[in-house]
Design a protein around this motif. Structure first.
Motif, PDB file in Angstrom:
ATOM      1  N   THR A 123       5.167   6.564  -6.254  1.00 48.00           N
ATOM      2  CA  THR A 123       5.698   5.241  -6.588  1.00 48.00           C
ATOM      3  C   THR A 123       4.632   4.374  -7.232  1.00 48.00           C
ATOM      4  O   THR A 123       4.894   3.641  -8.196  1.00 48.00           O
ATOM      5  CB  THR A 123       6.235   4.552  -5.327  1.00 48.00           C
ATOM      6  OG1 THR A 123       7.246   5.367  -4.729  1.00 48.00           O
ATOM      7  CG2 THR A 123       6.823   3.190  -5.656  1.00 48.00           C
ATOM      8  N   THR A 124       3.415   4.468  -6.728  1.00 46.85           N
ATOM      9  CA  THR A 124       2.300   3.709  -7.302  1.00 46.85           C
ATOM     10  C   THR A 124       1.995   4.186  -8.720  1.00 46.85           C
ATOM     11  O   THR A 124       1.788   3.373  -9.639  1.00 46.85           O
ATOM     12  CB  THR A 124       1.054   3.847  -6.417  1.00 46.85           C
ATOM     13  OG1 THR A 124       1.359   3.394  -5.095  1.00 46.85           O
ATOM     14  CG2 THR A 124      -0.089   3.015  -6.973  1.00 46.85           C
ATOM     15  N   LEU A 125       1.955   5.496  -8.906  1.00 52.95           N
ATOM     16  CA  LEU A 125       1.695   6.049 -10.247  1.00 52.95           C
ATOM     17  C   LEU A 125       2.800   5.673 -11.227  1.00 52.95           C
ATOM     18  O   LEU A 125       2.540   5.395 -12.407  1.00 52.95           O
ATOM     19  CB  LEU A 125       1.557   7.572 -10.166  1.00 52.95           C
ATOM     20  CG  LEU A 125       0.320   8.106  -9.447  1.00 52.95           C
ATOM     21  CD1 LEU A 125       0.359   9.626  -9.381  1.00 52.95           C
ATOM     22  CD2 LEU A 125      -0.958   7.639 -10.146  1.00 52.95           C
ATOM     23  N   THR A 179       3.045  -2.905   2.781  1.00 51.09           N
ATOM     24  CA  THR A 179       3.503  -4.028   3.609  1.00 51.09           C
ATOM     25  C   THR A 179       4.951  -3.840   4.034  1.00 51.09           C
ATOM     26  O   THR A 179       5.311  -4.107   5.189  1.00 51.09           O
ATOM     27  CB  THR A 179       3.353  -5.357   2.837  1.00 51.09           C
ATOM     28  OG1 THR A 179       1.984  -5.537   2.466  1.00 51.09           O
ATOM     29  CG2 THR A 179       3.805  -6.530   3.688  1.00 51.09           C
ATOM     30  N   LEU A 180       5.764  -3.376   3.113  1.00 50.19           N
ATOM     31  CA  LEU A 180       7.181  -3.136   3.424  1.00 50.19           C
ATOM     32  C   LEU A 180       7.330  -2.039   4.470  1.00 50.19           C
ATOM     33  O   LEU A 180       8.091  -2.179   5.437  1.00 50.19           O
ATOM     34  CB  LEU A 180       7.938  -2.766   2.143  1.00 50.19           C
ATOM     35  CG  LEU A 180       9.427  -2.431   2.302  1.00 50.19           C
ATOM     36  CD1 LEU A 180      10.194  -3.630   2.830  1.00 50.19           C
ATOM     37  CD2 LEU A 180      10.012  -1.958   0.974  1.00 50.19           C
ATOM     38  N   LEU A 181       6.583  -0.954   4.281  1.00 45.70           N
ATOM     39  CA  LEU A 181       6.679   0.156   5.219  1.00 45.70           C
ATOM     40  C   LEU A 181       6.121  -0.220   6.589  1.00 45.70           C
ATOM     41  O   LEU A 181       6.603   0.264   7.614  1.00 45.70           O
ATOM     42  CB  LEU A 181       5.934   1.370   4.662  1.00 45.70           C
ATOM     43  CG  LEU A 181       6.526   1.994   3.393  1.00 45.70           C
ATOM     44  CD1 LEU A 181       5.617   3.095   2.872  1.00 45.70           C
ATOM     45  CD2 LEU A 181       7.914   2.547   3.668  1.00 45.70           C
ATOM     46  N   SER A 182       5.105  -1.077   6.608  1.00 48.35           N
ATOM     47  CA  SER A 182       4.511  -1.494   7.886  1.00 48.35           C
ATOM     48  C   SER A 182       5.521  -2.232   8.753  1.00 48.35           C
ATOM     49  O   SER A 182       5.432  -2.195   9.982  1.00 48.35           O
ATOM     50  CB  SER A 182       3.286  -2.382   7.633  1.00 48.35           C
ATOM     51  OG  SER A 182       2.263  -1.652   6.983  1.00 48.35           O
ATOM     52  N   LYS A 183       6.472  -2.896   8.112  1.00 45.28           N
ATOM     53  CA  LYS A 183       7.501  -3.591   8.880  1.00 45.28           C
ATOM     54  C   LYS A 183       8.379  -2.599   9.634  1.00 45.28           C
ATOM     55  O   LYS A 183       8.827  -2.877  10.749  1.00 45.28           O
ATOM     56  CB  LYS A 183       8.349  -4.459   7.949  1.00 45.28           C
ATOM     57  CG  LYS A 183       7.577  -5.624   7.342  1.00 45.28           C
ATOM     58  CD  LYS A 183       8.481  -6.497   6.486  1.00 45.28           C
ATOM     59  CE  LYS A 183       7.707  -7.688   5.921  1.00 45.28           C
ATOM     60  NZ  LYS A 183       8.565  -8.565   5.096  1.00 45.28           N
ATOM     61  N   PHE A 184       8.627  -1.443   9.019  1.00 38.82           N
ATOM     62  CA  PHE A 184       9.421  -0.418   9.704  1.00 38.82           C
ATOM     63  C   PHE A 184       8.652   0.165  10.885  1.00 38.82           C
ATOM     64  O   PHE A 184       9.215   0.351  11.971  1.00 38.82           O
ATOM     65  CB  PHE A 184       9.799   0.699   8.725  1.00 38.82           C
ATOM     66  CG  PHE A 184      10.786   0.289   7.680  1.00 38.82           C
ATOM     67  CD1 PHE A 184      12.132   0.155   7.968  1.00 38.82           C
ATOM     68  CD2 PHE A 184      10.362   0.033   6.385  1.00 38.82           C
ATOM     69  CE1 PHE A 184      13.045  -0.234   6.990  1.00 38.82           C
ATOM     70  CE2 PHE A 184      11.257  -0.352   5.400  1.00 38.82           C
ATOM     71  CZ  PHE A 184      12.606  -0.490   5.704  1.00 38.82           C
ATOM     72  N   THR A 185       7.368   0.431  10.686  1.00 38.19           N
ATOM     73  CA  THR A 185       6.579   0.975  11.797  1.00 38.19           C
ATOM     74  C   THR A 185       6.400  -0.060  12.896  1.00 38.19           C
ATOM     75  O   THR A 185       6.387   0.279  14.079  1.00 38.19           O
ATOM     76  CB  THR A 185       5.195   1.438  11.297  1.00 38.19           C
ATOM     77  OG1 THR A 185       4.477   0.324  10.764  1.00 38.19           O
ATOM     78  CG2 THR A 185       5.332   2.487  10.225  1.00 38.19           C
ATOM     79  N   GLU A 186       6.270  -1.323  12.509  1.00 41.97           N
ATOM     80  CA  GLU A 186       6.135  -2.393  13.500  1.00 41.97           C
ATOM     81  C   GLU A 186       7.382  -2.466  14.376  1.00 41.97           C
ATOM     82  O   GLU A 186       7.289  -2.644  15.598  1.00 41.97           O
ATOM     83  CB  GLU A 186       5.919  -3.732  12.778  1.00 41.97           C
ATOM     84  CG  GLU A 186       5.765  -4.934  13.692  1.00 41.97           C
ATOM     85  CD  GLU A 186       4.410  -4.995  14.358  1.00 41.97           C
ATOM     86  OE1 GLU A 186       4.261  -5.789  15.299  1.00 41.97           O
ATOM     87  OE2 GLU A 186       3.515  -4.243  13.940  1.00 41.97           O
ATOM     88  N   VAL A 241      -2.306  -3.496 -11.156  1.00 48.52           N
ATOM     89  CA  VAL A 241      -0.891  -3.208 -10.911  1.00 48.52           C
ATOM     90  C   VAL A 241      -0.738  -2.160  -9.815  1.00 48.52           C
ATOM     91  O   VAL A 241       0.115  -2.278  -8.932  1.00 48.52           O
ATOM     92  CB  VAL A 241      -0.202  -2.732 -12.206  1.00 48.52           C
ATOM     93  CG1 VAL A 241       1.206  -2.209 -11.915  1.00 48.52           C
ATOM     94  CG2 VAL A 241      -0.141  -3.870 -13.218  1.00 48.52           C
ATOM     95  N   ALA A 242      -1.572  -1.108  -9.862  1.00 50.42           N
ATOM     96  CA  ALA A 242      -1.516  -0.056  -8.844  1.00 50.42           C
ATOM     97  C   ALA A 242      -1.838  -0.612  -7.465  1.00 50.42           C
ATOM     98  O   ALA A 242      -1.163  -0.291  -6.475  1.00 50.42           O
ATOM     99  CB  ALA A 242      -2.492   1.062  -9.204  1.00 50.42           C
ATOM    100  N   ALA A 243      -2.861  -1.457  -7.392  1.00 49.42           N
ATOM    101  CA  ALA A 243      -3.239  -2.051  -6.099  1.00 49.42           C
ATOM    102  C   ALA A 243      -2.121  -2.932  -5.563  1.00 49.42           C
ATOM    103  O   ALA A 243      -1.809  -2.906  -4.362  1.00 49.42           O
ATOM    104  CB  ALA A 243      -4.526  -2.842  -6.260  1.00 49.42           C
ATOM    105  N   MET A 244      -1.509  -3.715  -6.444  1.00 51.91           N
ATOM    106  CA  MET A 244      -0.424  -4.605  -6.025  1.00 51.91           C
ATOM    107  C   MET A 244       0.796  -3.809  -5.582  1.00 51.91           C
ATOM    108  O   MET A 244       1.428  -4.125  -4.574  1.00 51.91           O
ATOM    109  CB  MET A 244      -0.060  -5.552  -7.164  1.00 51.91           C
ATOM    110  CG  MET A 244      -1.138  -6.571  -7.502  1.00 51.91           C
ATOM    111  SD  MET A 244      -0.674  -7.628  -8.898  1.00 51.91           S
ATOM    112  CE  MET A 244       0.801  -8.414  -8.246  1.00 51.91           C
ATOM    113  N   ALA A 245       1.122  -2.763  -6.330  1.00 52.47           N
ATOM    114  CA  ALA A 245       2.288  -1.940  -5.984  1.00 52.47           C
ATOM    115  C   ALA A 245       2.076  -1.238  -4.648  1.00 52.47           C
ATOM    116  O   ALA A 245       2.978  -1.217  -3.796  1.00 52.47           O
ATOM    117  CB  ALA A 245       2.542  -0.922  -7.092  1.00 52.47           C
TER     118      ALA A 245
END
Length: 315
Positions: free
Chosen positions: A84-86, A137-144, A127-131
């Motif tokens: 996704t980042t690439l 951050t989005l995935l961390s919400k699921f693990t949280e 852009v890669a760092a931001m993506a």
């Protein structure tokens, strides 16, 4: 660090010579502070005691947080995250980068591409760092959502769902001595609890002929993960299973089984299990999140070891 089966010979636990107040003084249970280097360099194992109640609760919660950190690392380097980042980088470069012409070699083409598109490549890195950051951050919400519910339950029940004893009552000595306290081993180093394991009988699988015990929590402070403590804790759990068999209704000399629940990404625990001869019994999708269990393939794994101790023959 010494192995656990030597601890009782090297450094016996200190005896607390104090009156019984409403709550016993707790050993240092702060996980964010370094171990006191001025304390005596002793290490010993102890059953669950009033002085260790707060530390045991903190360690059990910390083990869950360690698992959350491991799954976050797993998600960060998962192929879906990387691809996704690439893709985001390509979506930026395709309309903005200048393609060099007239080069005959791949190396020459790449060098010329980099020279022509210095600004665009720098922006692509941003852009890669931001993506990656946004996706992480989005995935961390699921693990949280998955792991915070576990820590909240441990705290809400005062550790009763892990240690099968209310640690708040234990701290105030309102719990009678029993097998629940004996079923937990806490490792203390320099007067600081650093690791523990707790086992409980699996009532559904156990029978008079075969005892089945399960590990309800196991772990150590992150800095000691490579010290061999996990293997030592598993050794203690096996010995405790044998003692439960000998002291209970189960027939001595019969085979026993110890079960350990782990996550597919928890390599430190899985490596320790393999070293001690455990084998994978069952694997199933993680509950509470279709994203983690489905899209990213996070699984819960049940590991087990069937064993028996030879009984001494009477002469």
């Amino acid at each position: 660090l010494h192995h656990l089966h030597h601890l009782h010979r090297l450094h016996p636990p200190p005896q607390a010579n104090m009156p019984s107040p409403s709550q016993r003084k707790q050993l240092d249970a702060s996980l964010d502070k370094p171990i006191d280097k001025d304390a005596p360099p002793t290490i010993y194992g102890s059953k669950l005691t009033p002085e260790l109640a707060t530390a045991a609760l903190n360690l059990a919660v910390d083990f869950v947080k360690q698992q959350q950190a491991l799954v976050n690392k797993h998600l960060l380097w998962h192929k879906i995250t990387v691809l996704t980042t690439l893709l985001s980088v390509l979506l930026y470069l395709v309309p903005n980068a200048t393609v060099p012409r007239g080069t005959r070699t791949v190396g020459g083409w790449l060098l010329q591409f980099a020279m022509i598109n210095k600004k665009e490549l720098f922006t692509a890195c941003v852009v890669a760092a931001m993506a990656a950051s946004m996706l992480f951050t989005l995935l961390s919400k699921f693990t949280e959502a998955v792991f915070k519910s576990r820590t909240d339950e441990i705290v809400r029940l005062n550790g009763a769902n892990v240690f099968h004893v209310d640690l708040t009552k234990l701290a105030t000595e309102k719990v009678s001595k029993g097998s629940e306290i004996e079923n937990t081993q806490v490792i203390v180093y320099r007067d600081t609890p650093i690791a523990l394991v707790s086992v409980v009988e699996n009532q559904q699988l156990s029978s008079n002929e075969s005892l089945v015990m399960g590990v309800s929590t196991i772990g150590c402070r992150r800095v000691y993960l490579k010290s061999g403590l996990l293997e030592d804790l598993l050794d203690w759990a096996l010995v405790r299973t044998k003692n439960v068999q000998q002291q209970g209704k189960h027939k001595a000399g019969q085979s026993m089984k110890l079960l350990v629940d782990a996550y597919s990404f928890d390599e430190p625990l899985k490596q320790a299990l393999k070293k001690k001869g455990f084998s994978l019994v069952q694997s199933y999708k993680v509950e509470g999140s279709r994203i983690l269990g489905g899209l990213f393939g996070v699984r819960r794994e049940l590991w087990g070891l069937q064993f028996h101790f030879e009984t001494k023959k009477e002469k």
